[in-house]
Write a protein that holds these residues in place. Structure first.
Motif, PDB file in Angstrom:
ATOM      1  N   ILE A  54       0.848  -1.184   0.000  1.00 40.40           N
ATOM      2  CA  ILE A  54       0.000   0.000   0.000  1.00 40.40           C
ATOM      3  C   ILE A  54       0.890   1.241   0.000  1.00 40.40           C
ATOM      4  O   ILE A  54       1.995   1.229   0.544  1.00 40.40           O
ATOM      5  CB  ILE A  54      -0.965   0.037   1.210  1.00 40.40           C
ATOM      6  CG1 ILE A  54      -0.193   0.048   2.533  1.00 40.40           C
ATOM      7  CG2 ILE A  54      -1.951  -1.111   1.157  1.00 40.40           C
ATOM      8  CD1 ILE A  54      -1.079   0.275   3.759  1.00 40.40           C
ATOM      9  N   SER A  55       0.402   2.306  -0.624  1.00 36.31           N
ATOM     10  CA  SER A  55       1.161   3.555  -0.670  1.00 36.31           C
ATOM     11  C   SER A  55       0.601   4.526   0.356  1.00 36.31           C
ATOM     12  O   SER A  55      -0.608   4.591   0.582  1.00 36.31           O
ATOM     13  CB  SER A  55       1.109   4.165  -2.070  1.00 36.31           C
ATOM     14  OG  SER A  55      -0.240   4.326  -2.493  1.00 36.31           O
ATOM     15  N   PHE A  56       1.491   5.294   0.966  1.00 37.42           N
ATOM     16  CA  PHE A  56       1.123   6.234   2.027  1.00 37.42           C
ATOM     17  C   PHE A  56       1.732   7.597   1.724  1.00 37.42           C
ATOM     18  O   PHE A  56       2.941   7.791   1.843  1.00 37.42           O
ATOM     19  CB  PHE A  56       1.616   5.705   3.374  1.00 37.42           C
ATOM     20  CG  PHE A  56       1.362   6.606   4.557  1.00 37.42           C
ATOM     21  CD1 PHE A  56       0.198   7.350   4.668  1.00 37.42           C
ATOM     22  CD2 PHE A  56       2.296   6.705   5.587  1.00 37.42           C
ATOM     23  CE1 PHE A  56      -0.044   8.177   5.755  1.00 37.42           C
ATOM     24  CE2 PHE A  56       2.063   7.519   6.695  1.00 37.42           C
ATOM     25  CZ  PHE A  56       0.886   8.259   6.770  1.00 37.42           C
ATOM     26  N   ALA A  57       0.911   8.539   1.307  1.00 40.45           N
ATOM     27  CA  ALA A  57       1.376   9.907   1.062  1.00 40.45           C
ATOM     28  C   ALA A  57       1.403  10.654   2.385  1.00 40.45           C
ATOM     29  O   ALA A  57       0.410  10.686   3.107  1.00 40.45           O
ATOM     30  CB  ALA A  57       0.451  10.612   0.071  1.00 40.45           C
ATOM     31  N   ASN A  58       2.532  11.255   2.699  1.00 34.82           N
ATOM     32  CA  ASN A  58       2.687  11.890   4.007  1.00 34.82           C
ATOM     33  C   ASN A  58       3.770  12.950   3.939  1.00 34.82           C
ATOM     34  O   ASN A  58       4.540  13.002   2.991  1.00 34.82           O
ATOM     35  CB  ASN A  58       3.056  10.844   5.065  1.00 34.82           C
ATOM     36  CG  ASN A  58       4.441  10.284   4.846  1.00 34.82           C
ATOM     37  OD1 ASN A  58       5.434  10.817   5.359  1.00 34.82           O
ATOM     38  ND2 ASN A  58       4.557   9.218   4.050  1.00 34.82           N
ATOM     39  N   TRP A  59       3.812  13.791   4.969  1.00 36.54           N
ATOM     40  CA  TRP A  59       4.902  14.765   5.074  1.00 36.54           C
ATOM     41  C   TRP A  59       5.802  14.507   6.275  1.00 36.54           C
ATOM     42  O   TRP A  59       6.857  15.098   6.398  1.00 36.54           O
ATOM     43  CB  TRP A  59       4.374  16.201   5.101  1.00 36.54           C
ATOM     44  CG  TRP A  59       3.434  16.547   6.222  1.00 36.54           C
ATOM     45  CD1 TRP A  59       3.764  16.903   7.504  1.00 36.54           C
ATOM     46  CD2 TRP A  59       1.996  16.592   6.167  1.00 36.54           C
ATOM     47  NE1 TRP A  59       2.629  17.158   8.244  1.00 36.54           N
ATOM     48  CE2 TRP A  59       1.531  16.982   7.449  1.00 36.54           C
ATOM     49  CE3 TRP A  59       1.061  16.354   5.168  1.00 36.54           C
ATOM     50  CZ2 TRP A  59       0.163  17.116   7.738  1.00 36.54           C
ATOM     51  CZ3 TRP A  59      -0.292  16.493   5.459  1.00 36.54           C
ATOM     52  CH2 TRP A  59      -0.719  16.872   6.734  1.00 36.54           C
ATOM     53  N   ILE A  60       5.405  13.592   7.178  1.00 36.04           N
ATOM     54  CA  ILE A  60       6.217  13.404   8.381  1.00 36.04           C
ATOM     55  C   ILE A  60       7.523  12.667   8.107  1.00 36.04           C
ATOM     56  O   ILE A  60       8.462  12.770   8.893  1.00 36.04           O
ATOM     57  CB  ILE A  60       5.437  12.711   9.514  1.00 36.04           C
ATOM     58  CG1 ILE A  60       5.018  11.287   9.120  1.00 36.04           C
ATOM     59  CG2 ILE A  60       4.230  13.535   9.925  1.00 36.04           C
ATOM     60  CD1 ILE A  60       4.446  10.497  10.285  1.00 36.04           C
ATOM     61  N   SER A  61       7.594  11.924   6.992  1.00 38.19           N
ATOM     62  CA  SER A  61       8.836  11.204   6.694  1.00 38.19           C
ATOM     63  C   SER A  61       9.911  12.116   6.126  1.00 38.19           C
ATOM     64  O   SER A  61      11.074  11.722   6.023  1.00 38.19           O
ATOM     65  CB  SER A  61       8.556  10.064   5.708  1.00 38.19           C
ATOM     66  OG  SER A  61       8.130  10.571   4.456  1.00 38.19           O
ATOM     67  N   VAL A  62       9.534  13.351   5.747  1.00 35.93           N
ATOM     68  CA  VAL A  62      10.526  14.278   5.175  1.00 35.93           C
ATOM     69  C   VAL A  62      10.802  15.465   6.090  1.00 35.93           C
ATOM     70  O   VAL A  62      11.501  16.394   5.699  1.00 35.93           O
ATOM     71  CB  VAL A  62      10.087  14.773   3.780  1.00 35.93           C
ATOM     72  CG1 VAL A  62      10.052  13.614   2.804  1.00 35.93           C
ATOM     73  CG2 VAL A  62       8.740  15.479   3.817  1.00 35.93           C
ATOM     74  N   GLU A  63      10.268  15.441   7.292  1.00 35.03           N
ATOM     75  CA  GLU A  63      10.533  16.502   8.255  1.00 35.03           C
ATOM     76  C   GLU A  63      11.446  15.961   9.358  1.00 35.03           C
ATOM     77  O   GLU A  63      11.196  14.889   9.922  1.00 35.03           O
ATOM     78  CB  GLU A  63       9.230  17.032   8.852  1.00 35.03           C
ATOM     79  CG  GLU A  63       8.354  17.734   7.805  1.00 35.03           C
ATOM     80  CD  GLU A  63       7.134  18.409   8.406  1.00 35.03           C
ATOM     81  OE1 GLU A  63       6.895  18.229   9.621  1.00 35.03           O
ATOM     82  OE2 GLU A  63       6.427  19.112   7.664  1.00 35.03           O
ATOM     83  N   ASP A  64      12.498  16.711   9.653  1.00 37.48           N
ATOM     84  CA  ASP A  64      13.507  16.231  10.594  1.00 37.48           C
ATOM     85  C   ASP A  64      12.918  15.863  11.952  1.00 37.48           C
ATOM     86  O   ASP A  64      13.344  14.884  12.571  1.00 37.48           O
ATOM     87  CB  ASP A  64      14.598  17.296  10.774  1.00 37.48           C
ATOM     88  CG  ASP A  64      15.445  17.482   9.529  1.00 37.48           C
ATOM     89  OD1 ASP A  64      15.479  16.559   8.690  1.00 37.48           O
ATOM     90  OD2 ASP A  64      16.068  18.558   9.387  1.00 37.48           O
TER      91      ASP A  64
END
Length: 450
Positions: A54-64
């Motif tokens: 499954i694909s998961f679009a997120n922004w937490i994986s690219v924020e330090d």
């Protein structure tokens, strides 16, 4: 968060769409991140015992500040669900909504996408989001904190699962309070006290390195988050954005005028820095250049990291509920992270399993320990481990008076961004709050008619 140029957005959108259709390498503006490999097995939610991706679009994986929590969450999910593998699509926050809308319209929706109370109405309006009442079940639905649930309910259906509620509270710098002759253990309890304290701190001028010191940080950048914060201030003065029928009443009464007068006083008087994003204000607070800031429950982790002092920095600041304004209560919003299952997903059972895990006791325990976030589920928010210290108790208390953003209209996010023009008009254009309101609010009303 400033918008990038059209060429940059187009390039990152193309990268995102390509990544949803095939595994690829890091493109710079979007990143693919997966948890550790997991063996095949008989975990719940996998079709016919075969492994499903499954694909998961997120922004937490690219924020330090949240990468480590993200990595641990994915690793734990794949460990306990060996037949489901997560392909993470990491998108910078400033580009997130547009990229999800474009990719979904192009027939390549992520199975699960992060969202927030500005983005979800747009996803619902574009028919990207699938109702969750049946996918997640009645027991889960009844466990959502009332204020959070109200913000994700559209025509009686829950269209996003509240994940981390992020009610905003007031952080204050004890060192600056003491230097300004204030009691470092006594934060302001009323709006007027907060303003007076901010002015006393700003009067310090500069620190020993020549860095300007500001009393409070209010966002002034042209983005929808700034619009949310202006609305929060207007609520403290007794305002509303829409009435019960969804009609815009933002310009009625004196609340918006009072909120803009406050912003003009703070920014024009150099009590708050001009044109700042939250990404500007947070490091200022962490380095002792800002006396107060209204921020979410992830603040502690951010400030520890940005200060370079780790947990030792906790001795230099405190957190309390937002000071009481004209309404007689602590006014704030749920600026929460949410989870959406895409209507076009071909793996809805597995997507639902992933959402259930991310809001579970185990996952929230990881997220809370690393980032201090709270839970939008009543049963988990009440657990002792979610109320283990004063910090957690403050945010759980703040949730009681937090309101859902009035965001059911798909144009809400755009309306909030447009509303920031009023701040620019009064702080940089030299116009009165009345002139700003008469210029901008009619445009927002017209936007809502389209």
């Amino acid at each position: 968060m400033k918008a990038r140029g059209k060429m940059a957005v187009g390039a990152t959108t193309l990268s995102f769409m390509m990544m949803l259709t095939a595994c690829g390498s890091d493109t710079g503006s979007t990143t693919e991140t997966t948890g550790s490999a997991a063996p095949s097995g008989g975990a719940a939610g996998a079709k016919g015992g075969k492994q499903v991706e499954i694909s998961f679009a997120n922004w937490i994986s690219v924020e330090d500040g949240t990468k480590e929590a993200y990595n641990q969450l994915i690793a734990e999910f794949e460990k306990t669900h060996p037949n489901i593998k997560v392909k993470s699509i990491g998108i910078p926050f400033a580009q997130f909504k547009d990229q999800v809308l474009v990719s979904s319209a192009g027939g390549n929706p992520p199975d699960v996408t992060m969202s927030n109370q500005n983005f979800t109405p747009a996803f619902v309006g574009a028919k990207i989001a699938d109702p969750l009442n049946d996918l997640l079940g009645g027991e889960m639905m009844s466990d959502i904190v009332d204020g959070s649930k109200a913000g994700v309910t559209f025509d009686g259906k829950v269209m996003a699962m509240p994940w981390a509620p992020h009610p905003s509270a007031l952080f204050w710098n004890k060192t600056l309070f003491k230097k300004a002759g204030l009691d470092p253990e006594k934060p302001p309890t009323t709006w007027d006290e907060m303003i007076q304290d901010a002015k006393k701190i700003a009067a310090l001028g500069k620190d020993e390195k020549g860095t300007p010191i500001y009393g409070i940080g209010e966002t002034g950048a042209s983005d929808s988050y700034t619009g949310n914060m202006l609305l929060r201030i207007a609520y403290s003065y007794g305002g509303k954005f829409v009435d019960d029928q969804g009609n815009i009443v933002y310009d009625q009464g004196t609340a918006l005028k009072d909120a803009l007068s406050y912003m003009k006083d703070m920014i024009g008087g150099k009590i708050s820095p001009k044109g700042s994003m939250m990404s500007d204000l947070r490091p200022m607070f962490a380095t002792g250049a800002l006396g107060m800031i209204v921020d979410g429950d992830f603040g502690r982790t951010n400030f520890r990291n940005m200060s370079g002092k780790g947990a030792e920095f906790d001795k230099e600041w405190g957190v309390t509920t937002v000071p009481v304004g004209k309404t007689g209560k602590s006014e704030t919003f749920f600026t929460e992270h949410q989870l959406v299952v895409s209507a076009g997903s071909k793996n809805k059972p597995e997507a639902a399993e992933f959402v259930k895990f991310l809001v579970s006791k185990e996952a929230m325990g990881i997220y809370h320990k690393l980032n201090g976030v709270m839970s939008s589920r009543k049963s988990i928010a009440a657990l002792p481990e979610m109320n283990e210290d004063t910090y957690s108790k403050v945010f759980n208390e703040q949730m009681k008076s937090a309101s859902p953003l009035p965001a059911t209209n798909p144009k809400f996010d755009n309306a909030m961004k447009n509303s920031t023009d009023m701040i620019v008009i009064v702080t940089e254009g030299g116009k009165s709050p009345d002139e700003a309101i008469s210029t901008v609010v009619p445009k927002i009303k017209e936007l809502y008619k389209k």
